[in-house]
Write a protein that holds these residues in place. Sequence first.
Motif, PDB file in Angstrom:
ATOM      1  N   PHE A   6       0.814  -1.206   0.000  1.00 20.25           N
ATOM      2  CA  PHE A   6       0.000   0.000   0.000  1.00 20.25           C
ATOM      3  C   PHE A   6       0.855   1.266   0.000  1.00 20.25           C
ATOM      4  O   PHE A   6       1.857   1.361   0.708  1.00 20.25           O
ATOM      5  CB  PHE A   6      -0.873   0.051   1.259  1.00 20.25           C
ATOM      6  N   GLY A   7       0.375   2.247  -0.768  1.00 20.23           N
ATOM      7  CA  GLY A   7       0.822   3.614  -0.609  1.00 20.23           C
ATOM      8  C   GLY A   7      -0.338   4.402  -0.031  1.00 20.23           C
ATOM      9  O   GLY A   7      -1.502   4.031  -0.232  1.00 20.23           O
ATOM     10  N   VAL A   8      -0.046   5.468   0.701  1.00 19.21           N
ATOM     11  CA  VAL A   8      -1.110   6.289   1.287  1.00 19.21           C
ATOM     12  C   VAL A   8      -0.962   7.734   0.838  1.00 19.21           C
ATOM     13  O   VAL A   8       0.141   8.257   0.694  1.00 19.21           O
ATOM     14  CB  VAL A   8      -1.114   6.207   2.831  1.00 19.21           C
ATOM     15  N   VAL A   9      -2.114   8.368   0.610  1.00 20.15           N
ATOM     16  CA  VAL A   9      -2.184   9.793   0.289  1.00 20.15           C
ATOM     17  C   VAL A   9      -2.942  10.462   1.421  1.00 20.15           C
ATOM     18  O   VAL A   9      -4.097  10.141   1.669  1.00 20.15           O
ATOM     19  CB  VAL A   9      -2.923  10.035  -1.042  1.00 20.15           C
ATOM     20  N   GLY A  10      -2.284  11.371   2.102  1.00 16.45           N
ATOM     21  CA  GLY A  10      -2.895  11.997   3.270  1.00 16.45           C
ATOM     22  C   GLY A  10      -2.187  11.535   4.528  1.00 16.45           C
ATOM     23  O   GLY A  10      -1.949  10.340   4.712  1.00 16.45           O
ATOM     24  N   THR A  11      -1.829  12.490   5.378  1.00 13.36           N
ATOM     25  CA  THR A  11      -1.027  12.166   6.569  1.00 13.36           C
ATOM     26  C   THR A  11      -1.731  12.617   7.844  1.00 13.36           C
ATOM     27  O   THR A  11      -1.090  12.993   8.822  1.00 13.36           O
ATOM     28  CB  THR A  11       0.355  12.834   6.467  1.00 13.36           C
ATOM     29  N   ASN A  12      -3.068  12.559   7.835  1.00 13.37           N
ATOM     30  CA  ASN A  12      -3.816  12.985   9.019  1.00 13.37           C
ATOM     31  C   ASN A  12      -4.128  11.799   9.929  1.00 13.37           C
ATOM     32  O   ASN A  12      -3.688  10.671   9.682  1.00 13.37           O
ATOM     33  CB  ASN A  12      -5.097  13.726   8.611  1.00 13.37           C
ATOM     34  N   PHE A  13      -4.920  12.058  10.967  1.00 19.41           N
ATOM     35  CA  PHE A  13      -5.180  11.039  11.967  1.00 19.41           C
ATOM     36  C   PHE A  13      -5.960   9.854  11.412  1.00 19.41           C
ATOM     37  O   PHE A  13      -5.805   8.732  11.889  1.00 19.41           O
ATOM     38  CB  PHE A  13      -5.934  11.646  13.160  1.00 19.41           C
ATOM     39  N   PRO A  64       6.857   0.859  -8.820  1.00 20.11           N
ATOM     40  CA  PRO A  64       6.811  -0.610  -8.823  1.00 20.11           C
ATOM     41  C   PRO A  64       6.720  -1.189  -7.416  1.00 20.11           C
ATOM     42  O   PRO A  64       6.578  -2.408  -7.260  1.00 20.11           O
ATOM     43  CB  PRO A  64       8.143  -0.983  -9.493  1.00 20.11           C
ATOM     44  N   PHE A  65       6.776  -0.328  -6.391  1.00 22.09           N
ATOM     45  CA  PHE A  65       6.731  -0.790  -5.001  1.00 22.09           C
ATOM     46  C   PHE A  65       5.325  -0.713  -4.406  1.00 22.09           C
ATOM     47  O   PHE A  65       5.136  -0.969  -3.216  1.00 22.09           O
ATOM     48  CB  PHE A  65       7.684   0.043  -4.142  1.00 22.09           C
ATOM     49  N   VAL A  66       4.339  -0.349  -5.234  1.00 18.84           N
ATOM     50  CA  VAL A  66       2.980  -0.113  -4.739  1.00 18.84           C
ATOM     51  C   VAL A  66       1.980  -0.894  -5.587  1.00 18.84           C
ATOM     52  O   VAL A  66       2.015  -0.841  -6.815  1.00 18.84           O
ATOM     53  CB  VAL A  66       2.639   1.389  -4.779  1.00 18.84           C
ATOM     54  N   ASP A  67       1.071  -1.620  -4.916  1.00 14.40           N
ATOM     55  CA  ASP A  67      -0.013  -2.339  -5.592  1.00 14.40           C
ATOM     56  C   ASP A  67      -1.350  -1.618  -5.452  1.00 14.40           C
ATOM     57  O   ASP A  67      -2.207  -1.707  -6.329  1.00 14.40           O
ATOM     58  CB  ASP A  67      -0.180  -3.746  -5.004  1.00 14.40           C
ATOM     59  N   ALA A  68      -1.535  -0.957  -4.314  1.00 17.74           N
ATOM     60  CA  ALA A  68      -2.820  -0.328  -3.998  1.00 17.74           C
ATOM     61  C   ALA A  68      -2.570   0.981  -3.271  1.00 17.74           C
ATOM     62  O   ALA A  68      -1.555   1.136  -2.590  1.00 17.74           O
ATOM     63  CB  ALA A  68      -3.667  -1.259  -3.134  1.00 17.74           C
ATOM     64  N   ILE A  69      -3.510   1.902  -3.399  1.00 18.92           N
ATOM     65  CA  ILE A  69      -3.339   3.224  -2.794  1.00 18.92           C
ATOM     66  C   ILE A  69      -4.581   3.582  -1.989  1.00 18.92           C
ATOM     67  O   ILE A  69      -5.712   3.483  -2.485  1.00 18.92           O
ATOM     68  CB  ILE A  69      -3.049   4.283  -3.865  1.00 18.92           C
ATOM     69  N   TYR A  70      -4.343   3.981  -0.745  1.00 13.30           N
ATOM     70  CA  TYR A  70      -5.406   4.487   0.124  1.00 13.30           C
ATOM     71  C   TYR A  70      -5.387   6.002   0.049  1.00 13.30           C
ATOM     72  O   TYR A  70      -4.358   6.633   0.291  1.00 13.30           O
ATOM     73  CB  TYR A  70      -5.190   4.016   1.562  1.00 13.30           C
ATOM     74  N   ILE A  71      -6.539   6.602  -0.284  1.00 14.52           N
ATOM     75  CA  ILE A  71      -6.636   8.043  -0.481  1.00 14.52           C
ATOM     76  C   ILE A  71      -7.449   8.662   0.646  1.00 14.52           C
ATOM     77  O   ILE A  71      -8.620   8.332   0.839  1.00 14.52           O
ATOM     78  CB  ILE A  71      -7.261   8.359  -1.849  1.00 14.52           C
ATOM     79  N   ALA A  72      -6.801   9.556   1.399  1.00 12.91           N
ATOM     80  CA  ALA A  72      -7.455  10.234   2.527  1.00 12.91           C
ATOM     81  C   ALA A  72      -7.268  11.736   2.435  1.00 12.91           C
ATOM     82  O   ALA A  72      -7.066  12.415   3.430  1.00 12.91           O
ATOM     83  CB  ALA A  72      -6.905   9.709   3.844  1.00 12.91           C
ATOM     84  N   SER A  73      -7.332  12.240   1.224  1.00 12.22           N
ATOM     85  CA  SER A  73      -7.221  13.675   0.985  1.00 12.22           C
ATOM     86  C   SER A  73      -8.607  14.314   1.112  1.00 12.22           C
ATOM     87  O   SER A  73      -9.603  13.612   1.313  1.00 12.22           O
ATOM     88  CB  SER A  73      -6.662  13.900  -0.424  1.00 12.22           C
ATOM     89  N   PRO A  74      -8.722  15.647   1.011  1.00 13.80           N
ATOM     90  CA  PRO A  74     -10.046  16.275   1.039  1.00 13.80           C
ATOM     91  C   PRO A  74     -10.972  15.736  -0.044  1.00 13.80           C
ATOM     92  O   PRO A  74     -10.527  15.307  -1.118  1.00 13.80           O
ATOM     93  CB  PRO A  74      -9.721  17.760   0.819  1.00 13.80           C
ATOM     94  N   ASN A  75     -12.273  15.774   0.234  1.00 10.77           N
ATOM     95  CA  ASN A  75     -13.268  15.215  -0.684  1.00 10.77           C
ATOM     96  C   ASN A  75     -13.110  15.714  -2.119  1.00 10.77           C
ATOM     97  O   ASN A  75     -13.290  14.953  -3.070  1.00 10.77           O
ATOM     98  CB  ASN A  75     -14.681  15.574  -0.208  1.00 10.77           C
TER      99      ASN A  75
END
Length: 332
Positions: A6-13, A64-75
Amino acid sequence: MQKTRFGVVGTNFITDWVIEGGREDERFELTAVCSRSENTARAFAGKHRIPHIYTSLEDMAASPFVDAIYIASPNALHAQQSILCMQHGKHVLCEKTFASNAHEARLMIDTALKYNVVLMEAMKPTLTPAFCAVKDNLEQIGVIRRYFSCYCQYSSRYDKFKEGIVLNAFLPELSNGATMDIGVYTIYPMVALFGRPKTIHAAGTKLSSGVDGQAAVNFTYDNDMVATVLYGKIADSALPTEIQGESGTIRLDRINIIGEATLIRRNGIIENIRPETLYNEYYYEVAEFINTIRSGRKESTINSLNNSFITMEILDEIRNQLGVHFPADHMK
């Protein structure tokens, strides 16, 4: 065991919480974080032991190190960012609310189908064992007559708003407001259980920034069932969620985090139907997402693309009746 990276977008709680739940699934591996600020990305990577950092979402989507991305940015960024990631062949777990409007949601769904990737809305409550127990016990309450749900929570940012300082939670440019931020918690489960309503009637309070602060919405269904949801960010409430049937009622203490689920029969017998849970509440959405990817299915059978799309259409209609419009509504 092969991991889903996983990669993540957004660094909030919220991202912190999802990572904590995800790491309870041995198939989950956190490999990347993206932030516009390199310092923020490095700090978050250090906190969570993440090996790869990016300041460009396109670079992370191509990684190439990421299969899926979790997005937690503003709507307001959900559609654009989800589509970019899917165009690079990445599966996307997108935080609620799915998009700014139904038009954006349709573009996201079409992209997922075109690139043969999994897209799922991270609507946590509907994936928990407690909610599954609700579905399993619906037949116990007979003919269902009413769905009622309430989620009112005074925003920690509302005091600043009253001082004339408008923070992100109340900005139409970010597609925020009560309907989008917490009203969706009352509406998505209704759609997951009962499908699309026949009629929608909304009333609420529109704030000076252009977003709604609270709303009350009534729905009707073809089978003579009615539904009412109350939600807001400018006052608190302790009212529960109830599904009322001719033979009994299912009561949930809260709809966003279900701590108690009770079946109350007409004969007075009260039964706790919430199963014991072994995992963090965020574990279940990550596990469902990974299960969907590994099964080869196109979408979750619970947080389906259809449920997300219907919910977005409902939110659009509510906002239209309240007179709440976003810049994203005009970018079609």
